[in-house]
Design a protein around this motif. Structure first.
Motif, PDB file in Angstrom:
ATOM      1  N   ASP A 199     140.293   9.227 -17.431  1.00 31.80           N
ATOM      2  CA  ASP A 199     141.461   8.754 -16.677  1.00 31.80           C
ATOM      3  C   ASP A 199     142.772   8.797 -17.462  1.00 31.80           C
ATOM      4  O   ASP A 199     143.693   9.518 -17.106  1.00 31.80           O
ATOM      5  N   LEU A 244     137.870  16.473 -11.407  1.00 29.65           N
ATOM      6  CA  LEU A 244     136.931  15.436 -10.966  1.00 29.65           C
ATOM      7  C   LEU A 244     135.762  16.048 -10.197  1.00 29.65           C
ATOM      8  O   LEU A 244     134.604  15.654 -10.357  1.00 29.65           O
ATOM      9  N   VAL A 276     132.264  11.279 -15.982  1.00 26.31           N
ATOM     10  CA  VAL A 276     133.596  10.689 -15.814  1.00 26.31           C
ATOM     11  C   VAL A 276     133.651   9.414 -16.643  1.00 26.31           C
ATOM     12  O   VAL A 276     132.765   8.555 -16.553  1.00 26.31           O
ATOM     13  N   TRP A 293     136.271   6.249 -17.293  1.00 27.06           N
ATOM     14  CA  TRP A 293     137.523   5.616 -16.868  1.00 27.06           C
ATOM     15  C   TRP A 293     137.461   4.131 -17.185  1.00 27.06           C
ATOM     16  O   TRP A 293     136.377   3.560 -17.384  1.00 27.06           O
ATOM     17  N   ASP A 334     139.056   4.797  -7.792  1.00 21.55           N
ATOM     18  CA  ASP A 334     137.729   4.424  -7.320  1.00 21.55           C
ATOM     19  C   ASP A 334     137.303   5.325  -6.166  1.00 21.55           C
ATOM     20  O   ASP A 334     136.199   5.888  -6.160  1.00 21.55           O
ATOM     21  N   VAL A 352     136.924   9.084  -7.377  1.00 19.03           N
ATOM     22  CA  VAL A 352     135.665   9.357  -8.080  1.00 19.03           C
ATOM     23  C   VAL A 352     134.508   9.404  -7.089  1.00 19.03           C
ATOM     24  O   VAL A 352     133.648  10.297  -7.142  1.00 19.03           O
ATOM     25  N   GLU A 353     134.490   8.443  -6.175  1.00 18.95           N
ATOM     26  CA  GLU A 353     133.404   8.388  -5.206  1.00 18.95           C
ATOM     27  C   GLU A 353     133.385   9.628  -4.305  1.00 18.95           C
ATOM     28  O   GLU A 353     132.328  10.151  -3.951  1.00 18.95           O
ATOM     29  N   ALA A 410     133.740  13.122  -7.241  1.00 16.75           N
ATOM     30  CA  ALA A 410     132.795  13.242  -8.361  1.00 16.75           C
ATOM     31  C   ALA A 410     131.479  12.553  -8.025  1.00 16.75           C
ATOM     32  O   ALA A 410     130.884  11.879  -8.865  1.00 16.75           O
ATOM     33  N   VAL A 456     129.124   8.380 -14.004  1.00 13.67           N
ATOM     34  CA  VAL A 456     130.404   7.683 -14.156  1.00 13.67           C
ATOM     35  C   VAL A 456     130.238   6.471 -15.074  1.00 13.67           C
ATOM     36  O   VAL A 456     129.352   5.642 -14.859  1.00 13.67           O
ATOM     37  N   THR A 506     132.259   3.206 -16.426  1.00  9.39           N
ATOM     38  CA  THR A 506     133.402   2.311 -16.247  1.00  9.39           C
ATOM     39  C   THR A 506     133.487   1.430 -17.486  1.00  9.39           C
ATOM     40  O   THR A 506     132.686   0.509 -17.665  1.00  9.39           O
TER      41      THR A 506
END
Length: 374
Positions: A29, A70, A76, A78, A88, A91-92, A95, A100, A102
């Protein structure tokens, strides 16, 4: 002979292409986190940066190339929706097949609550019983009690004044809305606009998302990044973990360097432009006295400016820090009639070249600017 050479060349090219294809596509990100990932991937590949330097991470319109990064990502990394609420959905949607990570939710990450109001009581240097109890609890019991600085910063003594809202997510940066040609307008997030009272501006969570400004968090994330990369690319696991180990050693040296830079000016008092630095303040036991604005988008109210001016006069504040992307006239108004110095500090490294060197240079620049200003 020529046919054999051609065959060998074609085979080498094919093997090279296969090796490259095995390296995961990685999207990150913001530039400081991108720098950490780039350091771990050094010698193997290069991650893609989503939010470009100089842009606000809170409100951002994806360029087609960033949407493609992405979409093609295997991994990913972020911070989370506390910092980039629009991402959010991105990404959903884009990607959906990526792994992912977080970072604000990761085990071991130290989290701090948002501070309320223009003035920070921690500046009293009363490091007694107030402590960092909330700090330890909000770190999700990640065995960081030893880093909770229980005797250092009384962040849980801050007055919660509803007149001073946390509108950090009300970031309508017209200057960063380069995305008229972008086809991702669905991330406008109008529901975050106009929150200039109470705590509504932080609908996505209670924690200050500027956690990358803690070298301790960065060190935790380096191993996590190496682990995620290794799971996706076992052939290069040794390189990822070796890079992470080297980077952690570099982080220790960097922290010692920053502490040495700040030591001669300890006891000095400073005001920041907006409240983004408490992780840095906590790691280095160097608390700010207040913030001109809690938002990095909207101008502070006249009442807030008057409150800051009052503290500068009453406590003889030494330094008021501006940020490169904000109106310097506001700082000039705050400084009017005072003897305080000023400097420019940047939490995102907007003017630095993205890459593995950005993160250490970002923290080094912050410490140097602060020391020179004080």
């Amino acid at each position: 002979m020529s046919r054999k050479l051609l065959s060998l060349s074609a085979t080498a090219a094919l093997m090279g292409g296969t090796a490259m294809a095995d390296v995961p596509n990685v999207a990150v990100d913001i530039a400081p986190v991108h720098s950490l990932v780039a350091r771990v991937m050094d010698g193997v590949g290069t991650p893609n940066l989503i939010v470009q330097p100089g842009a606000s991470p809170h409100e951002y319109s994806l360029r087609p190339s960033e949407a493609a990064a992405l979409q093609e990502a295997d991994l990913v990394f972020w911070l989370g929706e506390d910092l980039t609420p629009w991402m959010d959905d991105a990404v959903e949607t884009l990607a959906e097949d990526a792994a992912v990570t977080t970072l604000l939710d990761a085990e071991g990450t130290i989290l701090l609550d948002f501070r309320e109001g223009a003035l920070f009581e921690a500046h009293s240097h009363d490091h007694g019983d107030g402590g960092h109890d909330a700090h330890a609890e909000d770190a999700h019991d990640h065995d960081h009690e030893e880093h909770a600085h229980d005797d250092e910063h009384a962040h849980d003594e801050h007055a919660h004044d509803d007149d001073h809202a946390h509108d950090d997510h009300d970031h309508g940066h017209e200057e960063h809305a380069e995305g008229e040609e972008h086809d991702h307008g669905e991330h406008d997030h109008d529901d975050h606009a106009g929150h200039d009272h109470g705590h509504e501006g932080h609908d996505h969570g209670e924690h200050d998302p500027h956690a990358w400004l803690s070298p301790e968090n960065a060190s935790t994330w380096l191993n996590l990044i190496a682990g995620q990369l290794s799971a996706a690319d076992p052939d290069n696991a040794g390189t990822y973990f070796a890079n992470a180990a080297a980077a952690r050693e570099e982080m220790e040296a960097l922290s010692a360097e920053i502490a040495a830079t700040l030591d001669p000016v300890r006891g000095g008092s400073f005001i920041v432009f907006h409240d983004a630095y408490q992780y840095f303040e906590t790691d280095f036991d160097f608390p700010a006295s207040g913030a001109i604005s809690l938002s990095d988008a909207s101008d502070p109210s006249p009442a807030r400016i008057a409150e800051i001016q009052g503290r500068i006069q009453e406590e003889g504040i030494d330094c008021v820090l501006a940020e490169p992307q904000f109106n310097p006239g506001i700082v000039e108004v705050v400084l009017d009639g005072t003897d305080a110095n000023t400097g420019v500090i940047d939490p995102l490294g907007a003017e630095l070249e993205p890459g593995s060197d950005l993160y250490p240079q970002l923290l080094r620049n912050m410490a140097t600017t602060l020391a020179e200003c004080l």
